[in-house]
Design a protein around this motif. Structure first.
Motif, short mmCIF file in Angstrom:
data_model
loop_
_atom_site.label_atom_id
_atom_site.label_comp_id
_atom_site.label_asym_id
_atom_site.label_seq_id
_atom_site.Cartn_x
_atom_site.Cartn_y
_atom_site.Cartn_z
N VAL A 97 39.06 23.62 24.28
CA VAL A 97 39.33 23.52 22.84
C VAL A 97 40.69 22.88 22.61
O VAL A 97 41.68 23.25 23.26
CB VAL A 97 39.31 24.92 22.16
N MET A 98 40.74 21.90 21.71
CA MET A 98 41.99 21.29 21.26
C MET A 98 42.10 21.48 19.75
O MET A 98 41.13 21.27 19.02
CB MET A 98 42.04 19.80 21.59
N VAL A 99 43.28 21.87 19.29
CA VAL A 99 43.51 22.11 17.86
C VAL A 99 44.68 21.26 17.41
O VAL A 99 45.79 21.38 17.95
CB VAL A 99 43.81 23.59 17.58
N GLN A 100 44.46 20.39 16.44
CA GLN A 100 45.53 19.58 15.88
C GLN A 100 45.97 20.19 14.55
O GLN A 100 45.15 20.37 13.65
CB GLN A 100 45.08 18.14 15.69
N ALA A 101 47.25 20.50 14.46
CA ALA A 101 47.79 21.14 13.27
C ALA A 101 48.86 20.26 12.63
O ALA A 101 49.54 19.48 13.30
CB ALA A 101 48.37 22.50 13.62
N LEU A 102 49.00 20.40 11.34
CA LEU A 102 50.04 19.73 10.56
C LEU A 102 50.67 20.82 9.71
O LEU A 102 50.05 21.32 8.78
CB LEU A 102 49.41 18.63 9.71
N THR A 103 51.90 21.20 10.04
CA THR A 103 52.45 22.41 9.44
C THR A 103 53.92 22.25 9.05
O THR A 103 54.65 21.46 9.63
CB THR A 103 52.32 23.59 10.42
N ASP A 104 54.32 23.04 8.07
CA ASP A 104 55.73 23.11 7.69
C ASP A 104 56.37 24.38 8.25
O ASP A 104 57.52 24.69 7.95
CB ASP A 104 55.88 23.07 6.17
N ASN A 105 55.61 25.12 9.07
CA ASN A 105 56.14 26.33 9.68
C ASN A 105 55.42 26.53 11.02
O ASN A 105 54.37 27.17 11.08
CB ASN A 105 55.91 27.54 8.76
N SER A 109 52.08 28.85 12.31
CA SER A 109 50.88 28.20 12.85
C SER A 109 50.56 28.69 14.25
O SER A 109 49.41 29.00 14.57
CB SER A 109 51.05 26.68 12.85
N ALA A 110 51.58 28.75 15.11
CA ALA A 110 51.36 29.18 16.49
C ALA A 110 50.81 30.61 16.53
O ALA A 110 49.89 30.91 17.30
CB ALA A 110 52.66 29.10 17.27
N ALA A 111 51.37 31.48 15.70
CA ALA A 111 50.91 32.88 15.68
C ALA A 111 49.47 32.98 15.18
O ALA A 111 48.65 33.71 15.76
CB ALA A 111 51.83 33.71 14.79
N ASP A 112 49.14 32.24 14.12
CA ASP A 112 47.80 32.30 13.55
C ASP A 112 46.76 31.72 14.52
O ASP A 112 45.66 32.27 14.66
CB ASP A 112 47.75 31.53 12.23
N ILE A 113 47.10 30.62 15.15
CA ILE A 113 46.14 29.99 16.07
C ILE A 113 45.95 30.83 17.31
O ILE A 113 44.83 31.01 17.80
CB ILE A 113 46.62 28.55 16.40
N ARG A 114 47.05 31.38 17.83
CA ARG A 114 46.92 32.27 18.99
C ARG A 114 46.05 33.48 18.64
O ARG A 114 45.21 33.91 19.45
CB ARG A 114 48.31 32.73 19.45
N HIS A 115 46.23 34.01 17.46
CA HIS A 115 45.44 35.17 17.02
C HIS A 115 43.95 34.82 16.97
O HIS A 115 43.09 35.62 17.38
CB HIS A 115 45.91 35.65 15.65
N ALA A 116 43.62 33.62 16.45
CA ALA A 116 42.22 33.20 16.36
C ALA A 116 41.59 33.09 17.75
O ALA A 116 40.44 33.51 17.96
CB ALA A 116 42.12 31.87 15.62
N PHE A 117 42.34 32.54 18.69
CA PHE A 117 41.83 32.46 20.06
C PHE A 117 41.61 33.85 20.63
O PHE A 117 40.52 34.17 21.15
CB PHE A 117 42.84 31.70 20.94
N THR A 118 42.62 34.69 20.57
CA THR A 118 42.58 36.01 21.20
C THR A 118 41.51 36.91 20.58
O THR A 118 40.76 37.59 21.29
CB THR A 118 43.95 36.69 21.09
N LYS A 119 41.43 36.90 19.25
CA LYS A 119 40.49 37.77 18.54
C LYS A 119 39.05 37.50 18.96
O LYS A 119 38.22 38.43 19.01
CB LYS A 119 40.64 37.58 17.04
N HIS A 120 38.73 36.25 19.28
CA HIS A 120 37.35 35.90 19.57
C HIS A 120 37.09 35.64 21.06
O HIS A 120 36.11 34.99 21.44
CB HIS A 120 36.95 34.68 18.74
N GLY A 121 38.00 36.13 21.90
CA GLY A 121 37.76 36.06 23.33
C GLY A 121 38.20 34.79 24.01
O GLY A 121 37.80 34.51 25.15
#
Length: 251
Positions: A97-105, A109-121
């Protein structure tokens, strides 16, 4: 030419189309804003902006919305700074999986994306851990209609510089090298072909099949990532067939 069935092996849509459309507007407006801030308002000299405008038109974003975003980006100085970040990792069952983000914080973003990965295995990895499994390619999709002759379209696409041509019962799929994308797109537009999708994307070199349990978690993880306002694109090599999809308890 091989590979089309693997290009679009998942077609998932949320129940609320209005909410999804609003998400698309937000993401593309952010991309247009960042493109203007990076290289100016002229799409003839700003390839990134030209690509963003192509996506916006394909999604039927009103011209007024686009013009307001461009004017806002051109007129502001320093109030918003977007940073591009690519995250890489593995979904449940080992799909890349590759995720491209465009963020002002980027911390958010890192915390939210890591959470999405971890929560779903899944597992978020280091930069470079899966990117080598993907190739950057231009992709053009044209809906099949009775007035389109497949052989003629294929010939025109190849003559314009396309690398691959595939089709199914609903669509024609044209793949190009990134640097040939605009040339092929323009050549086909001049012959009155219209695209349901036209973008430079990441195409997997190989595909991963997973168990039903992992497939369900993978679908939910992809949706969670795509639902994040900071995420512009999610690329993966997860493959699921219709029979398996029918067995997956996914809503």
């Amino acid at each position: 030419m091989a590979g089309h069935s693997k290009w679009h092996n998942i077609k998932r849509r949320k129940e609320s189309q209005d909410a999804k459309r609003a998400k698309i507007f937000t993401k593309l407006s952010k991309e247009i804003f960042a493109a203007v801030r990076e290289s100016g308002t002229d799409p003839n000299t700003n390839l990134r902006l030209r690509m963003a405008l192509t996506k916006a038109k394909a999604e039927n974003i009103p011209n007024d919305n686009i013009e307001r975003t461009i004017k806002k980006a051109a007129g502001e100085s320093g109030s918003v700074q977007y940073e591009e970040i690519t995250y890489e990792g593995y979904g449940p069952g080992g799909a890349a999986v590759m995720v491209q983000a465009l963020t002002d914080n980027k911390n958010r973003s890192a915390a939210d994306i890591r959470h999405a990965f971890t929560k779903h295995g899944g597992n978020l990895g280091e930069n470079g851990c899966v990117s080598f499994l993907f190739d950057k390619k231009g992709q053009l999709i044209i809906s099949r209609t009775e007035d389109i002759n497949e052989d003629e379209l294929m010939l025109e696409a190849i003559e314009a510089g396309a690398e691959e041509f595939e089709s199914d019962k609903e669509n024609f799929f044209i793949q190009t090298a990134p640097e040939e994308f605009e040339n092929v797109k323009q050549a086909l537009e001049e012959n009155n072909f219209r695209f349901s999708k036209a973008e430079v994307t990441m195409i997997p070199q190989t595909y991963a099949e997973v168990t039903d349990e992992h497939a369900e978690k993978m679908l939910k993880m992809i949706d969670a990532l795509e639902d994040n306002d900071d995420v512009q694109s999610v690329y993966h090599n997860f493959e699921i067939n219709e029979e398996q999809l029918s067995r997956v308890a996914y809503e």
